[in-house]
Design a protein around this motif. Structure first.
Motif, PDB file in Angstrom:
ATOM      1  N   HIS A  82       0.995  -1.203   0.085  1.00 53.17           N
ATOM      2  CA  HIS A  82       0.048   0.131   0.119  1.00 53.17           C
ATOM      3  C   HIS A  82       0.823   1.172  -0.061  1.00 53.17           C
ATOM      4  CE1 HIS A  82      -3.172   2.591   2.411  1.00 53.17           C
ATOM      5  NE2 HIS A  82      -2.995   2.693   1.100  1.00 53.17           N
ATOM      6  N   THR A 126      -0.144  -3.752  -5.789  1.00 53.28           N
ATOM      7  CA  THR A 126      -0.028  -2.728  -4.960  1.00 53.28           C
ATOM      8  C   THR A 126      -1.118  -1.791  -5.289  1.00 53.28           C
ATOM      9  OG1 THR A 126       0.926  -1.337  -6.764  1.00 53.28           O
ATOM     10  CG2 THR A 126       2.537  -2.667  -5.805  1.00 53.28           C
ATOM     11  N   VAL A 127      -1.447  -0.970  -4.204  1.00 50.26           N
ATOM     12  CA  VAL A 127      -2.605   0.171  -4.127  1.00 50.26           C
ATOM     13  C   VAL A 127      -2.077   1.407  -3.803  1.00 50.26           C
ATOM     14  CG1 VAL A 127      -4.886   0.365  -3.044  1.00 50.26           C
ATOM     15  CG2 VAL A 127      -3.956  -2.030  -3.281  1.00 50.26           C
ATOM     16  N   ILE A 184      -3.111  -0.985  -8.752  1.00 49.59           N
ATOM     17  CA  ILE A 184      -4.385  -0.613  -8.409  1.00 49.59           C
ATOM     18  C   ILE A 184      -4.249   0.882  -7.977  1.00 49.59           C
ATOM     19  CG2 ILE A 184      -6.527  -0.829  -7.283  1.00 49.59           C
ATOM     20  CD1 ILE A 184      -5.913  -3.660  -6.771  1.00 49.59           C
ATOM     21  N   SER A 185      -5.091   1.799  -8.780  1.00 48.98           N
ATOM     22  CA  SER A 185      -5.159   3.045  -8.419  1.00 48.98           C
ATOM     23  C   SER A 185      -6.547   3.570  -8.617  1.00 48.98           C
ATOM     24  CB  SER A 185      -4.414   3.968  -9.301  1.00 48.98           C
ATOM     25  OG  SER A 185      -4.880   4.104 -10.626  1.00 48.98           O
ATOM     26  N   PHE A 204      -9.397   1.493   0.825  1.00 51.11           N
ATOM     27  CA  PHE A 204      -9.361   0.325   0.123  1.00 51.11           C
ATOM     28  C   PHE A 204      -9.239  -0.965   1.055  1.00 51.11           C
ATOM     29  CE2 PHE A 204      -7.482  -3.578  -1.892  1.00 51.11           C
ATOM     30  CZ  PHE A 204      -7.754  -3.554  -3.310  1.00 51.11           C
ATOM     31  N   LEU A 250     -13.782  -4.440  -3.938  1.00 54.33           N
ATOM     32  CA  LEU A 250     -12.408  -4.141  -4.258  1.00 54.33           C
ATOM     33  C   LEU A 250     -11.574  -5.418  -3.868  1.00 54.33           C
ATOM     34  CD1 LEU A 250     -11.923  -0.446  -3.279  1.00 54.33           C
ATOM     35  CD2 LEU A 250     -12.218  -1.438  -5.351  1.00 54.33           C
ATOM     36  N   ALA A 293      -7.821  -7.931  -5.590  1.00 52.58           N
ATOM     37  CA  ALA A 293      -6.442  -8.254  -5.393  1.00 52.58           C
ATOM     38  C   ALA A 293      -6.523 -10.019  -5.095  1.00 52.58           C
ATOM     39  CB  ALA A 293      -6.155  -7.679  -3.988  1.00 52.58           C
TER      40      ALA A 293
END
Length: 327
Positions: free
Chosen positions: A133, A154-155, A245-246, A290, A299, A303
């Motif tokens: 994160h 990744t977030v 992920i954005s 998230f 969400l 992942a």
């Protein structure tokens, strides 16, 4: 936007009530320099070399307990899980931060690397995946053993280059994180973020790295040190299949910020998924939400599917960012 039509790729997902506090087993682990790190392990009773273990890398100055419900979710869906705090934070905080020499690169090259070593020791032969994160995504590329990582999610992952902040928030964020935060740190010897309601208390070296206004990680104070010591940053040695992920209303995680970090992960394959809150029926999500259990049904399966099979589930919300939008 429908990203997949083949429903055979749908993730296996267990819906479960999630507890309010960490349910993992606490542990202590020394880093290579002897600093003692604290964290939690979610471990299935029977070892299975086919079962992946997931290491969760926190955002800057966010305690690992913030990710406990997500860890419970991964555990219920068949993963072993490790969460931990970087030196100076939460379970890894010493009595005083004033004399703690800790930087972003220490968090990656020493602390995350210690977790990679622990995963290999405690879960021998099992695949190792990582969820990162914010800065935790950057930290995933700083461990010397990064080549053992199979998959990475990744977030909002970036390393806080101010020109990449969302334009509507850029100057306010620059003043807060690049002017006020380092000034307070100079006075106090560390950043008393908890007292101010700005994340956790933070070591001065981390503040220096964050506040330095350069667009290359190797020109951040600790980035220069690690590049000089090793000859190059270790990012490219990692061959993991990466999903970045954005969220469109995350002022840190703009397309430019995410792509700036992804360019360092040149040794593997990268997919950038961009999601708008309205894609999942929400008014806002932002940078931190998230991992809240409110998003377990919307969400978290994204992942989960990537960790399970290295692909996106059918009917994934959002859109993939083409390389043509990279700058």
């Amino acid at each position: 936007m429908n990203l997949q039509q083949d429903t055979s790729l749908a993730p296996t997902q267990i819906e479960l009530p999630l507890p309010a506090s960490a349910s993992g087993e606490p542990f202590k682990e020394p880093a290579a320099d002897g600093f003692i790190l604290g964290g939690f392990t979610w471990r299935h009773a029977a070892q299975d070399i086919a079962r992946p273990v997931v290491i969760i890398n926190a955002a800057t100055s966010v305690r690992c307990r913030h990710y406990s419900r997500f860890a419970d979710y991964l555990f219920a869906n068949g993963f072993d899980v490790i969460t931990y705090d970087y030196r100076g934070i939460g379970e890894s905080r010493p009595a005083s931060l004033k004399n703690l020499d800790a930087s972003w690169s220490d968090w990656g090259a020493l602390d995350f690397e210690a977790m990679l070593k622990r995963a290999q020791r405690e879960f021998p032969g099992q695949p190792i995946d990582v969820v990162g994160h914010s800065f935790g995504g950057c930290a995933a590329g700083l461990g010397a053993s990064g080549h053992v990582i199979r998959r990475l999610v990744t977030v909002g992952a970036q390393f806080a280059y101010w020109r990449d902040y969302a334009p509507a928030h850029r100057w306010r964020m620059f003043g807060k994180w690049h002017v006020v935060m380092p000034l307070i740190t100079m006075i106090c010897g560390y950043f008393p973020g908890k007292r101010l309601g700005w994340l956790e208390d933070t070591p001065a070296g981390v503040v220096r790295d964050w506040a330095t206004p350069t667009g290359r990680y190797e020109t951040r104070p600790s980035g220069r040190a690690i590049a000089a010591r090793a000859g190059a940053l270790p990012f490219a040695t990692m061959t993991a299949k990466t999903l970045a992920i954005s969220i469109t209303d995350d002022p840190y995680g703009t397309i430019e910020a995410i792509e700036r970090l992804l360019r360092y992960f040149s040794g593997g394959t990268n997919t950038h998924l961009r999601i708008a809150p309205e894609d999942i029926g929400e008014a806002e999500v932002g940078h931190f939400a998230f991992f809240r259990s409110a998003y377990q049904a919307t969400l978290w399966p994204i992942a989960l599917s990537w960790l399970q099979n290295g692909d996106l589930p059918p009917d994934t919300p959002g859109r993939t960012v083409p390389r043509s939008e990279s700058f």
